[in-house]
Write a protein that holds these residues in place. Structure first.
Motif, mmCIF file in Angstrom:
data_model
loop_
_atom_site.group_PDB
_atom_site.id
_atom_site.type_symbol
_atom_site.label_atom_id
_atom_site.label_comp_id
_atom_site.label_asym_id
_atom_site.label_seq_id
_atom_site.Cartn_x
_atom_site.Cartn_y
_atom_site.Cartn_z
ATOM 1 N N THR A 18 0.847 -1.191 0.000
ATOM 2 C CA THR A 18 0.000 0.000 0.000
ATOM 3 C C THR A 18 0.884 1.243 0.000
ATOM 4 N N VAL A 19 0.436 2.265 -0.709
ATOM 5 C CA VAL A 19 1.081 3.572 -0.650
ATOM 6 C C VAL A 19 0.121 4.509 0.063
ATOM 7 N N LEU A 20 0.635 5.229 1.051
ATOM 8 C CA LEU A 20 -0.148 6.216 1.781
ATOM 9 C C LEU A 20 0.346 7.597 1.373
ATOM 10 N N LEU A 21 -0.558 8.424 0.855
ATOM 11 C CA LEU A 21 -0.214 9.796 0.482
ATOM 12 C C LEU A 21 -0.726 10.733 1.556
ATOM 13 N N THR A 25 1.277 17.174 3.268
ATOM 14 C CA THR A 25 2.696 17.418 2.974
ATOM 15 C C THR A 25 3.110 16.962 1.587
ATOM 16 N N GLY A 26 2.297 16.119 0.950
ATOM 17 C CA GLY A 26 2.671 15.545 -0.335
ATOM 18 C C GLY A 26 3.605 14.356 -0.199
ATOM 19 N N ARG A 27 3.929 14.002 1.027
ATOM 20 C CA ARG A 27 4.838 12.881 1.262
ATOM 21 C C ARG A 27 4.118 11.548 1.082
ATOM 22 N N ARG A 28 4.821 10.590 0.519
ATOM 23 C CA ARG A 28 4.281 9.240 0.303
ATOM 24 C C ARG A 28 5.011 8.247 1.204
ATOM 25 N N TRP A 29 4.238 7.312 1.718
ATOM 26 C CA TRP A 29 4.770 6.249 2.561
ATOM 27 C C TRP A 29 4.396 4.927 1.910
ATOM 28 N N ARG A 30 5.354 4.044 1.774
ATOM 29 C CA ARG A 30 5.101 2.752 1.139
ATOM 30 C C ARG A 30 5.145 1.651 2.197
ATOM 31 N N LEU A 31 4.073 0.881 2.261
ATOM 32 C CA LEU A 31 4.009 -0.275 3.156
ATOM 33 C C LEU A 31 4.141 -1.540 2.326
ATOM 34 N N ASN A 32 4.956 -2.475 2.785
ATOM 35 C CA ASN A 32 5.012 -3.769 2.117
ATOM 36 C C ASN A 32 3.774 -4.576 2.517
ATOM 37 N N ARG A 33 3.716 -5.812 2.100
ATOM 38 C CA ARG A 33 2.522 -6.623 2.392
ATOM 39 C C ARG A 33 2.294 -6.802 3.891
ATOM 40 N N THR A 34 3.369 -6.972 4.632
ATOM 41 C CA THR A 34 3.225 -7.121 6.087
ATOM 42 C C THR A 34 2.704 -5.832 6.707
#
Length: 89
Positions: A18-21, A25-34
């Motif tokens: 999942t990507v969280l925007l 701030t416009g910052r993106r956070w990427r979560l792996n499957r876990t």
């Protein structure tokens, strides 16, 4: 205490997580499957022990390791102010 994504955080499922925007701030956070599994568990109100138990079974790891991982992921999401308390529970 229940947690939810802040209203200005937009989640998007991708192939490997999942990507969280953060729209503030416009910052993106990427979560792996876990990380995605942890986030989904939190959002439906599961407690950390339940999420950790599912991770331990799925990945065949010790429960204490899974619990540590769940706690770390939730803390990082809270520190980044992507999650907030609903005040319930």
């Amino acid at each position: 205490m229940h947690l939810r994504l802040r209203p200005d955080v937009d989640p998007t499922d991708v192939t490997d997580g999942t990507v969280l925007l953060d729209e503030r701030t416009g910052r993106r956070w990427r979560l792996n499957r876990t990380g995605t599994q942890v986030l989904r568990g939190v959002l439906i109100g599961q407690d950390a022990d339940r999420i950790a138990s599912e991770l331990a079974d799925r990945h065949r790891i010790p429960a204490h390791v899974a619990r540590h991982d769940v706690t770390a992921i939730v803390e990082r999401l809270r520190t980044a102010t992507l999650l907030e308390s609903t005040g319930q529970g």
